[in-house]
Design a protein around this motif. Structure first.
Motif, short mmCIF file in Angstrom:
data_model
loop_
_atom_site.label_atom_id
_atom_site.label_comp_id
_atom_site.label_asym_id
_atom_site.label_seq_id
_atom_site.Cartn_x
_atom_site.Cartn_y
_atom_site.Cartn_z
N VAL A 157 -17.98 2.45 6.12
CA VAL A 157 -16.58 2.20 5.78
C VAL A 157 -16.29 2.21 4.10
CG1 VAL A 157 -16.24 0.79 7.83
CG2 VAL A 157 -17.13 -0.51 5.59
N SER A 158 -17.32 2.09 3.12
CA SER A 158 -17.02 2.10 1.92
C SER A 158 -16.55 3.32 1.55
CB SER A 158 -18.13 1.54 1.06
OG SER A 158 -19.44 2.36 1.53
N GLY A 159 -16.93 4.36 2.19
CA GLY A 159 -16.52 5.74 2.10
C GLY A 159 -15.18 6.04 2.21
N ALA A 160 -14.36 5.10 2.63
CA ALA A 160 -12.94 4.90 2.68
C ALA A 160 -12.17 3.91 1.51
CB ALA A 160 -12.26 4.54 4.05
N GLY A 161 -13.21 3.48 0.62
CA GLY A 161 -12.59 2.68 -0.51
C GLY A 161 -12.81 1.21 -0.27
N LYS A 162 -12.15 0.59 -1.36
CA LYS A 162 -12.56 -0.82 -1.45
C LYS A 162 -11.71 -1.47 -0.31
CE LYS A 162 -12.69 -3.54 -5.63
NZ LYS A 162 -12.20 -3.47 -6.86
N GLY A 187 -3.48 -0.88 8.39
CA GLY A 187 -4.96 -0.65 7.95
C GLY A 187 -5.15 0.85 7.60
N LYS A 188 -6.20 0.71 7.04
CA LYS A 188 -6.76 2.11 6.66
C LYS A 188 -7.28 2.85 7.63
CE LYS A 188 -7.31 2.53 2.04
NZ LYS A 188 -7.24 4.05 1.32
N PHE A 189 -7.78 2.42 9.03
CA PHE A 189 -8.23 3.05 9.89
C PHE A 189 -7.56 3.23 11.17
CE2 PHE A 189 -12.40 1.38 7.87
CZ PHE A 189 -12.86 2.58 7.10
#
Ligand SMILES: NC(=O)c1ccc[n+]([C@@H]2O[C@H](COP(=O)([O-])OP(=O)(O)OC[C@H]3O[C@@H](n4cnc5c(N)ncnc54)[C@H](OP(=O)(O)O)[C@@H]3O)[C@@H](O)[C@H]2O)c1
Length: 335
Positions: A157-162, A187-189
């Protein structure tokens, strides 16, 4: 030793934080240090024991740097990097914006450092997912020519940032408190990630391939300088905090033995190869602040002659981003 004034655009982010730590731990000769963030909220970073307030970037402020690291967004890199590079500042960009631009070197130092030239001041670092494959398979590709490569990715998940990392933590906390994984708003996802995984990293094109799958294919072709290789990817996000893993299937042009491939893997720069079948890398053990790529489980595939399989793990925030950028800067410093 010559010192370089260094700007970091995105210093308050995930990759930015790692980059600062690496500039320190690898003793990069930093003279003046200029950190930038969005300027939307106050942020400070600590570098070499000193606290610095981050500011929003401007071309004038960035021009004070000899080297500017862009670890923020595509838009910010697009706005500043070309003009800054034209003004003579080296720009090392981790965003996706320039990776495929003709004339912009896309560099992993162990693989294609020869692309770095004083006349090309804007340099791109690759997507964090393909880095492991680009490094691990570089010598095999050089020696035996890989004609087809299939990858299944297991992306942290860190591949998508903080913010994305925060989402996994929030989902887990809610689960342990209330017994169910929540659906977070904005959410980012595209789906909950706690206790889950999904085959979507980025949006989909009309053929059904995701943005990440297309990036891996196009960027790997550019880095290896091979337009003919056929690459097929399924990119999957998994609830791992840090460290990307890849299951790779590759066909080679010339018949070769497993022993010959092992020989190449042993001498591949930036790679640790585990030879025993029970020895293999995992993201928890080999994807946390690790400076090299790890691979194991080399074996002949049962699907085709001359096809082999390999398991690869690398730290998306180090080799996939911050470390790769610092290694580029270390090469630049010697040009
Ligand atoms: N995460 C990875 O594994 C990885 C791997 C390879 C490449 N990359 C690339 O590296 C870059 C950073 O990723 P990340 O994971 O570190 O993201 P992140 O944790 O979300 O951090 C983004 C950083 O960019 C700053 N920023 C945002 N908008 C800005 C603006 N308009 N002007 C100046 N700074 C701005 C943010 O500042 P605020 O704190 O003020 O918002 C923050 O410091 C992205 O381009 C990403 O594609 C990431």
């Amino acid at each position: 030793m010559k010192k370089f004034n260094v700007a970091v655009v995105g210093a308050s982010g995930m990759v930015g934080g790692e980059l600062l730590g690496l500039l320190e731990s690898r003793r990069f000769p930093v003279g003046e240090f200029y950190p930038f963030n969005s300027g939307r909220k106050p942020a400070a970073v600590v570098f070499r024991g000193k606290k610095y307030a981050c500011a929003a970037p401007s071309l004038e402020a960035l021009k004070k740097a000899d080297i500017a690291f862009f670890v923020s967004t595509d838009e910010v890199a697009a706005e500043f990097a070309p003009r800054l590079a034209a003004a003579g500042t080296w720009c090392v960009d981790d965003s996706a914006f320039f990776r495929l631009a003709p004339g912009v070197p896309l560099v992993i130092p162990e693989v294609n450092a020869a692309e770095l030239k004083p006349s090309k001041k804007l340099i791109a670092g690759p997507n964090c997912t393909l880095t492991g494959a680009a490094v691990a398979l570089a010598e095999i590709h050089r020696r035996f020519r890989i004609t087809e490569l299939r990858l299944a990715t297991y992306q942290a998940v860190s591949g998508a940032g903080k913010a994305a990392m925060g989402e996994l933590e929030e989902e887990l906390k809610t689960y342990f408190k209330k017994g169910a994984v929540p659906k977070l708003k904005n959410g980012k996802f595209p789906r909950p990630i706690a206790f889950n995984l999904f085959p979507q990293v980025g949006g989909f094109d009309e053929d059904g391939n995701s943005g990440e799958e297309n990036k891996v294919e196009a960027e790997l072709k550019k880095i290896w300088g091979d337009k003919k290789i056929r690459i097929s990817v399924t990119a999957v996000r998994v609830p791992v905090l840090r460290g990307h893993s890849l299951a790779a299937w590759f066909k080679v042009a010339r018949p070769c033995s497993e022993g010959a491939l092992k020989k190449e893997l042993r001498r591949t720069a930036g790679l640790k190869f585990f030879e025993k079948p029970g020895d293999y890398p995992t993201p928890l053990e080999h994807g946390q602040r690790t400076e090299i790529v790890y691979a194991g489980r080399l074996r002949r595939a049962r699907t085709a002659a001359n096809e082999f399989q390999l398991w690869i793990v690398s730290d998306n925030l180090y080799k996939g981003a911050a470390l790769n950028s610092v290694q580029i800067a270390e090469k630049i410093a010697k040009l």
